[in-house]
Design an enzyme around this catalytic site. Structure first.
Site, PDB file in Angstrom:
ATOM      1  CG  PHE A  83      -2.003  -0.949   1.227  1.00 44.88           C
ATOM      2  CD1 PHE A  83      -3.181  -0.692   0.532  1.00 44.88           C
ATOM      3  CD2 PHE A  83      -1.881  -2.141   1.911  1.00 44.88           C
ATOM      4  CE1 PHE A  83      -4.210  -1.612   0.523  1.00 44.88           C
ATOM      5  CE2 PHE A  83      -2.909  -3.072   1.904  1.00 44.88           C
ATOM      6  CZ  PHE A  83      -4.073  -2.811   1.216  1.00 44.88           C
ATOM      7  CG  ASP A  84       1.086   5.910  -1.561  1.00 43.48           C
ATOM      8  OD1 ASP A  84       1.843   6.147  -0.613  1.00 43.48           O
ATOM      9  OD2 ASP A  84       0.732   6.763  -2.381  1.00 43.48           O
ATOM     10  CE  LYS A  85       3.540   6.638   5.884  1.00 38.06           C
ATOM     11  NZ  LYS A  85       2.804   7.909   6.116  1.00 38.06           N
ATOM     12  CB  THR A  97      -3.756   4.007   1.391  1.00 33.06           C
ATOM     13  OG1 THR A  97      -3.632   4.656   0.132  1.00 33.06           O
ATOM     14  CG2 THR A  97      -4.385   2.640   1.180  1.00 33.06           C
TER      15      THR A  97
END
Length: 402
Positions: free
Chosen positions: A306-308, A311
């Site tokens: 995941f792109d932190k 998100t």
């Protein structure tokens, strides 16, 4: 779906309802006419033409061909209601598929809306407004505060903070200085800068993202290809079984019943419709899916990266702690000065400092003077003290950098 298509479906549905009540329409020839023939003409005839075109132009005898044969056979055998019902259901399915595809493509329209229509082209010491689509690599373009960046490029002069959330999902503005890259469709928040276009609008990031979504095709999915293959076999099997039922019973209506039951509407329509619905729903939530096959491969995924920011985290800065390093300066006093300097700032970090002061009940003084330095920070005079809010400036640079 346009008005004519809606009217066609409404009239077809009414004709089937009237036919179901057993009310026939008298004709000049003395033979009552079944109202279901309206549905046959409005919905069945277009399907028959499409089936013939596919058969003779592309040698493709699949779902439409089987439906057309079933409709014609039902009418010939005196079952116009069954014919109209099959044609109506097929028309409804096509309408749903068209609406689903339209929703999927709406993501492209939203991407296109990110790009501005005009740009400020700098040439011969002045500037003039030109269509953004006319920009070419090498053009020098000026962007004022609040305007959208019209194309991809690199900053030549000036500095600012650019909101790139629509492209990267990162909620915090990115500081831009000479040499930094900028992306078309992003929003200039504070300062004015000039940048050199590196790619035309047609080859820019936004255009490539739009083409990526536009190339998404439900037919590329393996399950859709399998449905097409099975549909072909179903057409052949239905024809053989229908003829066998007719010959075995001596009743043509038995063969027609086989054709009607075998119509693979659900198989052929449901698969691509479900895939396109998934692609459209994903695009509305910010996920771009290039092809239907990618959705199938998700079933085998065991790990996800995941792109932190935005998100897994809120993406909104908050002050976690306030620790003064100067002797005799309390945390509240430091926060009071910082909040006073940031009171007129629109930067998300500055707003976080102000919120932290308010949450701790610290009175925020009105700054005596205030200057914003786009891409660097702010300076202000608060209660007689000169305050610079930002990160430590580069060595040799007297201005604060955020």
């Amino acid at each position: 779906m346009n008005i004519l298509e809606t009217a066609k479906l409404v009239l077809s549905g009414i004709s089937l309802l009237v036919s179901a009540t057993g009310r026939f329409v008298p004709s000049p020839w003395g033979i009552p006419i079944d109202p279901a023939l309206v549905a046959v003409v409005l919905c069945g005839v277009p399907i028959a033409f499409e089936a013939l075109e596919a058969l003779f132009a592309r040698f493709d005898a699949k779902a439409d061909f089987l439906v057309a044969v079933a409709v014609v056979a039902a009418v010939v055998c005196g079952e116009p209601f069954a014919a109209g019902e099959v044609a109506f259901v097929m028309a409804i399915g096509e309408m749903l598929e068209e609406r689903t595809v339209a929703k999927a493509r709406s993501g492209i329209a939203r991407l296109a809306s990110l790009a501005p229509e005009t740009a400020r082209l700098v040439e011969d010491g002045g500037e003039r407004t030109v269509p953004a689509a006319a920009l070419r690599a090498g053009d020098l373009v000026r962007v004022l505060p609040g305007e959208k960046v019209p194309a991809d490029g690199a900053v030549v002069s000036g500095s600012s903070s650019v909101d790139e959330s629509a492209i990267t999902g990162e909620p915090l503005p990115a500081d831009k200085a000479p040499g930094d890259a900028v992306t078309g469709g992003t929003v200039n928040r504070f300062g004015t800068f000039d940048f050199r276009v590196s790619r035309s609008a047609a080859d820019g990031t936004l255009a490539r993202m739009a083409r990526l979504v536009e190339s998404a095709d439900a037919g590329k999915a393996e399950v859709a290809r399998a449905a097409d293959r099975w549909a072909g076999w179903i057409v052949a099997a239905a024809a053989v079984i229908a003829v066998a039922a007719w010959l075995a019973t001596g009743e043509p209506l038995r063969g027609v019943a086989v054709l009607v039951v075998f119509c693979p509407c659900a198989l052929v329509l449901a698969t691509p419709t479900a895939i396109m619905a998934s692609i459209g729903n994903a695009s509305r939530h910010g996920f771009l899916v290039r092809e239907g096959d990618a959705l199938e491969r998700l079933a085998t995924v065991s790990r996800v990266a995941f792109d932190k920011t935005g998100t897994l985290t809120a993406g909104s800065p908050e002050v976690a702690a306030c620790e003064p390093v100067a002797p005799g300066l309390s945390a509240d006093a430091l926060l009071r000065l910082a909040a006073g300097a940031e009171a007129r700032s629109e930067h998300p970090v500055g707003r976080a400092v102000v919120r932290a002061a308010e949450a701790r009940g610290v009175a925020i003084p009105e700054p005596e003077s205030f200057s914003a330095h786009p891409g660097k920070g702010v300076t202000a005079r608060v209660e007689g003290a000169d305050v610079a809010a930002g990160a430590a400036p580069p060595e040799g640079d007297g201005a604060a950098a955020r």
